[in-house]
Design a protein around this motif. Structure first.
Motif, PDB file in Angstrom:
ATOM      1  N   THR A   1      35.593  60.295  57.658  1.00  0.00           N
ATOM      2  CA  THR A   1      35.707  61.395  58.784  1.00  0.00           C
ATOM      3  C   THR A   1      34.536  61.941  59.353  1.00  0.00           C
ATOM      4  O   THR A   1      34.534  61.740  60.750  1.00  0.00           O
ATOM      5  N   LEU A   2      33.692  61.914  58.532  1.00  0.00           N
ATOM      6  CA  LEU A   2      32.235  62.273  59.123  1.00  0.00           C
ATOM      7  C   LEU A   2      31.467  61.178  59.647  1.00  0.00           C
ATOM      8  O   LEU A   2      30.840  61.441  60.843  1.00  0.00           O
ATOM      9  N   LEU A   3      31.671  60.015  59.344  1.00  0.00           N
ATOM     10  CA  LEU A   3      31.037  59.057  59.999  1.00  0.00           C
ATOM     11  C   LEU A   3      31.563  58.323  61.363  1.00  0.00           C
ATOM     12  O   LEU A   3      31.137  57.453  62.097  1.00  0.00           O
ATOM     13  N   HIS A   4      32.927  58.724  61.580  1.00  0.00           N
ATOM     14  CA  HIS A   4      33.772  58.187  62.547  1.00  0.00           C
ATOM     15  C   HIS A   4      33.086  58.371  64.067  1.00  0.00           C
ATOM     16  O   HIS A   4      33.236  57.351  64.809  1.00  0.00           O
ATOM     17  N   PRO A   5      32.600  59.458  64.270  1.00  0.00           N
ATOM     18  CA  PRO A   5      31.921  59.671  65.632  1.00  0.00           C
ATOM     19  C   PRO A   5      30.572  58.859  65.759  1.00  0.00           C
ATOM     20  O   PRO A   5      30.338  58.469  66.789  1.00  0.00           O
ATOM     21  N   ILE A   6      30.049  58.397  64.720  1.00  0.00           N
ATOM     22  CA  ILE A   6      28.615  57.610  64.767  1.00  0.00           C
ATOM     23  C   ILE A   6      28.813  56.255  64.993  1.00  0.00           C
ATOM     24  O   ILE A   6      28.170  55.590  65.813  1.00  0.00           O
ATOM     25  N   MET A   7      29.975  55.531  64.350  1.00  0.00           N
ATOM     26  CA  MET A   7      29.976  54.465  64.261  1.00  0.00           C
ATOM     27  C   MET A   7      30.765  53.807  65.708  1.00  0.00           C
ATOM     28  O   MET A   7      31.577  54.367  66.240  1.00  0.00           O
TER      29      MET A   7
ATOM     30  N   GLN B   1      31.684  50.124  67.936  1.00  0.00           N
ATOM     31  CA  GLN B   1      32.491  48.981  67.738  1.00  0.00           C
ATOM     32  C   GLN B   1      31.719  47.870  67.391  1.00  0.00           C
ATOM     33  O   GLN B   1      32.110  46.891  66.484  1.00  0.00           O
ATOM     34  N   THR B   2      30.450  47.536  67.963  1.00  0.00           N
ATOM     35  CA  THR B   2      29.587  46.622  67.101  1.00  0.00           C
ATOM     36  C   THR B   2      29.293  46.712  65.699  1.00  0.00           C
ATOM     37  O   THR B   2      29.315  45.919  64.988  1.00  0.00           O
ATOM     38  N   ALA B   3      28.948  48.214  65.327  1.00  0.00           N
ATOM     39  CA  ALA B   3      28.788  48.242  63.991  1.00  0.00           C
ATOM     40  C   ALA B   3      29.867  48.022  63.129  1.00  0.00           C
ATOM     41  O   ALA B   3      29.789  47.475  62.153  1.00  0.00           O
TER      42      ALA B   3
ATOM     43  N   ALA C   1      32.297  45.883  63.856  1.00  0.00           N
ATOM     44  CA  ALA C   1      32.465  44.300  63.712  1.00  0.00           C
ATOM     45  C   ALA C   1      31.480  43.813  62.606  1.00  0.00           C
ATOM     46  O   ALA C   1      31.755  42.871  61.878  1.00  0.00           O
ATOM     47  N   ASN C   2      30.067  44.303  62.631  1.00  0.00           N
ATOM     48  CA  ASN C   2      29.222  43.573  61.769  1.00  0.00           C
ATOM     49  C   ASN C   2      29.748  43.994  60.230  1.00  0.00           C
ATOM     50  O   ASN C   2      29.321  43.166  59.605  1.00  0.00           O
ATOM     51  N   LEU C   3      30.079  45.412  60.317  1.00  0.00           N
ATOM     52  CA  LEU C   3      30.602  45.631  58.862  1.00  0.00           C
ATOM     53  C   LEU C   3      31.578  44.804  58.325  1.00  0.00           C
ATOM     54  O   LEU C   3      31.654  44.523  57.027  1.00  0.00           O
ATOM     55  N   SER C   4      32.694  44.465  59.275  1.00  0.00           N
ATOM     56  CA  SER C   4      33.845  43.659  58.902  1.00  0.00           C
ATOM     57  C   SER C   4      33.332  42.210  58.504  1.00  0.00           C
ATOM     58  O   SER C   4      33.791  41.444  57.613  1.00  0.00           O
ATOM     59  N   LEU C   5      32.307  41.805  59.493  1.00  0.00           N
ATOM     60  CA  LEU C   5      31.754  40.388  59.021  1.00  0.00           C
ATOM     61  C   LEU C   5      31.329  40.213  57.703  1.00  0.00           C
ATOM     62  O   LEU C   5      31.486  39.137  56.797  1.00  0.00           O
ATOM     63  N   VAL C   6      30.343  41.091  57.461  1.00  0.00           N
ATOM     64  CA  VAL C   6      29.542  41.016  56.049  1.00  0.00           C
ATOM     65  C   VAL C   6      30.704  41.351  54.895  1.00  0.00           C
ATOM     66  O   VAL C   6      30.358  40.564  53.920  1.00  0.00           O
ATOM     67  N   GLY C   7      31.526  42.319  55.265  1.00  0.00           N
ATOM     68  CA  GLY C   7      32.641  42.476  54.105  1.00  0.00           C
ATOM     69  C   GLY C   7      33.532  41.390  53.714  1.00  0.00           C
ATOM     70  O   GLY C   7      33.836  40.821  52.766  1.00  0.00           O
TER      71      GLY C   7
ATOM     72  N   VAL D   1      24.621  47.574  54.614  1.00  0.00           N
ATOM     73  CA  VAL D   1      23.886  48.523  55.323  1.00  0.00           C
ATOM     74  C   VAL D   1      23.136  48.171  56.369  1.00  0.00           C
ATOM     75  O   VAL D   1      22.854  48.661  57.495  1.00  0.00           O
ATOM     76  N   ILE D   2      22.481  46.925  56.081  1.00  0.00           N
ATOM     77  CA  ILE D   2      21.486  46.246  57.069  1.00  0.00           C
ATOM     78  C   ILE D   2      22.187  45.834  58.440  1.00  0.00           C
ATOM     79  O   ILE D   2      21.960  45.875  59.576  1.00  0.00           O
ATOM     80  N   ALA D   3      23.572  45.471  58.037  1.00  0.00           N
ATOM     81  CA  ALA D   3      24.357  44.908  59.179  1.00  0.00           C
ATOM     82  C   ALA D   3      24.586  46.017  60.087  1.00  0.00           C
ATOM     83  O   ALA D   3      24.628  46.017  61.434  1.00  0.00           O
ATOM     84  N   VAL D   4      25.006  47.031  59.666  1.00  0.00           N
ATOM     85  CA  VAL D   4      25.375  48.220  60.177  1.00  0.00           C
ATOM     86  C   VAL D   4      24.048  48.887  61.026  1.00  0.00           C
ATOM     87  O   VAL D   4      24.186  49.235  62.224  1.00  0.00           O
ATOM     88  N   ALA D   5      23.026  48.781  60.240  1.00  0.00           N
ATOM     89  CA  ALA D   5      21.670  49.315  60.958  1.00  0.00           C
ATOM     90  C   ALA D   5      21.310  48.552  61.996  1.00  0.00           C
ATOM     91  O   ALA D   5      20.826  49.117  63.279  1.00  0.00           O
ATOM     92  N   LEU D   6      21.360  47.106  62.024  1.00  0.00           N
ATOM     93  CA  LEU D   6      21.228  46.401  63.102  1.00  0.00           C
ATOM     94  C   LEU D   6      21.865  46.684  64.330  1.00  0.00           C
ATOM     95  O   LEU D   6      21.636  46.283  65.404  1.00  0.00           O
ATOM     96  N   ALA D   7      23.178  46.969  64.179  1.00  0.00           N
ATOM     97  CA  ALA D   7      23.729  47.180  65.352  1.00  0.00           C
ATOM     98  C   ALA D   7      23.408  48.479  66.166  1.00  0.00           C
ATOM     99  O   ALA D   7      23.808  48.519  67.332  1.00  0.00           O
ATOM    100  N   PHE D   8      22.746  49.248  65.540  1.00  0.00           N
ATOM    101  CA  PHE D   8      22.128  50.475  66.192  1.00  0.00           C
ATOM    102  C   PHE D   8      20.657  50.270  66.839  1.00  0.00           C
ATOM    103  O   PHE D   8      20.291  51.033  67.315  1.00  0.00           O
ATOM    104  N   ALA D   9      20.197  48.877  66.236  1.00  0.00           N
ATOM    105  CA  ALA D   9      18.687  48.859  66.592  1.00  0.00           C
ATOM    106  C   ALA D   9      18.624  48.175  68.058  1.00  0.00           C
ATOM    107  O   ALA D   9      19.756  47.625  68.859  1.00  0.00           O
TER     108      ALA D   9
END
Length: 77
Positions: A24-30, A32-34, A36-42, A69-77
């Protein structure tokens, strides 16, 4: 079931509640790209676990967990 089920209910409720609160806390931050990256790595990690069930000691998925963690971080870079 028995006493073991009763005693395991509290830790399970705490764990699931904390995961839900974190989501719930991360919902506003995430974005679509993040997601998608999270889903791919998972999905790749789940695939590695399946390969390990067929051929033992092929991959070590626990060593690949930082990729999440790296996949999500790269979505914001």
């Amino acid at each position: 079931m028995g006493r073991g089920c009763l005693f395991s209910a509290l830790p399970v409720a705490v764990l699931q509640g904390s995961v839900t609160a974190l989501a719930t806390l991360l919902h506003p931050i995430m974005t679509q790209t993040a997601l998608a990256n999270l889903s791919l790595v998972g999905s790749a990690l789940i695939f590695c676990v399946g390969v390990n069930l067929i051929w033992p000691r092929t991959f070590k998925p626990a060593n690949m967990l930082p990729a999440v963690v790296i996949a999500v971080a790269l979505a914001f870079a």
